[in-house]
Structure formats: C-alpha cells, structure tokens
Design a protein around this motif. Sequence first.
Motif, short mmCIF file in Angstrom:
data_model
loop_
_atom_site.label_atom_id
_atom_site.label_comp_id
_atom_site.label_asym_id
_atom_site.label_seq_id
_atom_site.Cartn_x
_atom_site.Cartn_y
_atom_site.Cartn_z
N GLU A 238 -29.57 2.31 45.44
CA GLU A 238 -28.43 1.64 44.80
C GLU A 238 -27.25 2.61 44.66
O GLU A 238 -26.10 2.22 44.86
N GLN A 239 -27.55 3.86 44.34
CA GLN A 239 -26.48 4.85 44.23
C GLN A 239 -25.82 5.10 45.59
O GLN A 239 -24.59 5.19 45.69
N ASN B 290 -37.46 5.38 41.35
CA ASN B 290 -36.49 6.40 41.78
C ASN B 290 -35.91 6.08 43.15
O ASN B 290 -34.72 6.27 43.39
N LYS C 68 -35.53 3.14 44.42
CA LYS C 68 -34.61 2.01 44.22
C LYS C 68 -33.28 2.49 43.65
O LYS C 68 -32.20 2.08 44.11
N LEU C 69 -33.33 3.37 42.65
CA LEU C 69 -32.10 3.89 42.06
C LEU C 69 -31.28 4.70 43.07
O LEU C 69 -30.06 4.59 43.13
N ASP C 70 -31.97 5.51 43.86
CA ASP C 70 -31.27 6.29 44.89
C ASP C 70 -30.60 5.38 45.91
O ASP C 70 -29.45 5.63 46.32
#
Length: 150
Positions: free
Chosen positions: A126-127, A120, A122-124
């Motif tokens: 990247e976003q 999560n 990592k995804l945040d």
Amino acid sequence: IQAGWSIDGPILVEVPPINRNLSYWYVGIGVSYNISSLYKSNKSLSKSRAATQTALDQLEAARENVSLGVRADYVRYMEAYEELKTQQKSVELAEKNYRTTSTRYSEGMALITDMLDAANSKLDAEQMLVNARINIIYYYYKLLFTSGRI
C-alpha cells in the motif's frame, strides 16, 4: 571640418628679425583613414563571424538539451503510470495473501509470525502504491517545468 584663427608674433627667421604680428583665418576639411584598419577589419569580421557561429551552435545545443530533457521526463512520466499499474496488482496480491493467511490463522493452521508477515507485506504494498501515485504527480510537474509551461 576645421575653422580657426591664429596670430603669430615677430618673424624670427629673418636677419634682422621683423617685428610684425601676423593674423590669419583658416577653414579646412580633413579626411583621415587608418590604413591598418584594412587589415584589422578582416580579422574583426572573421572574429565576429566565428562568434556568431559559436552562438548559433550553443543555441542549437541548448534546444537539443531541452528537447532531450522533455523527452526523458515524458518517458519517466509514462513509466510512473506503468509502475502504478504494477503496484495496484501488488496490493491486490498482498490483500489476497493477507486474507488467505488470516483464514489459516483463524483455523489454527498458521502462526502469528505468518500473520504479521502478511500484514507487513500488505502495508508495504500500500505504501509503494501511494509512492507510485506521488511519482506520477511529481513527473507530471517536472515535465511541465522542463517544457517551460510553469
């Protein structure tokens, strides 16, 4: 300039009245000047001067507002680049954390919740990186609009 013809009827101011019709032509030049305009013209001139000065002040204020707007948008545009650098570093650190957590999880030293938290994060990151890139484009076009180029 005036020109005219007139006919008058009997002369009634005489006793007995004279029964004669008088016909005459006339030509003349007339000049008229309103004396009050001497006083009004000074007031209208001063009103015009005041209106002109007010318009110049408003123009200068508008120029200053545009200049300040362009400067503020330029600063935001440059801040967007700094934000991009920060988010790139954040993505790099999130990927490193994800790899470390993944290695620990595969060795049985970390829980699945740790793995989910790392994913999560990592995804945040990247976003937020994508949002930083969008902000650069947004502030670029906003700067062009404020400066009057588009």
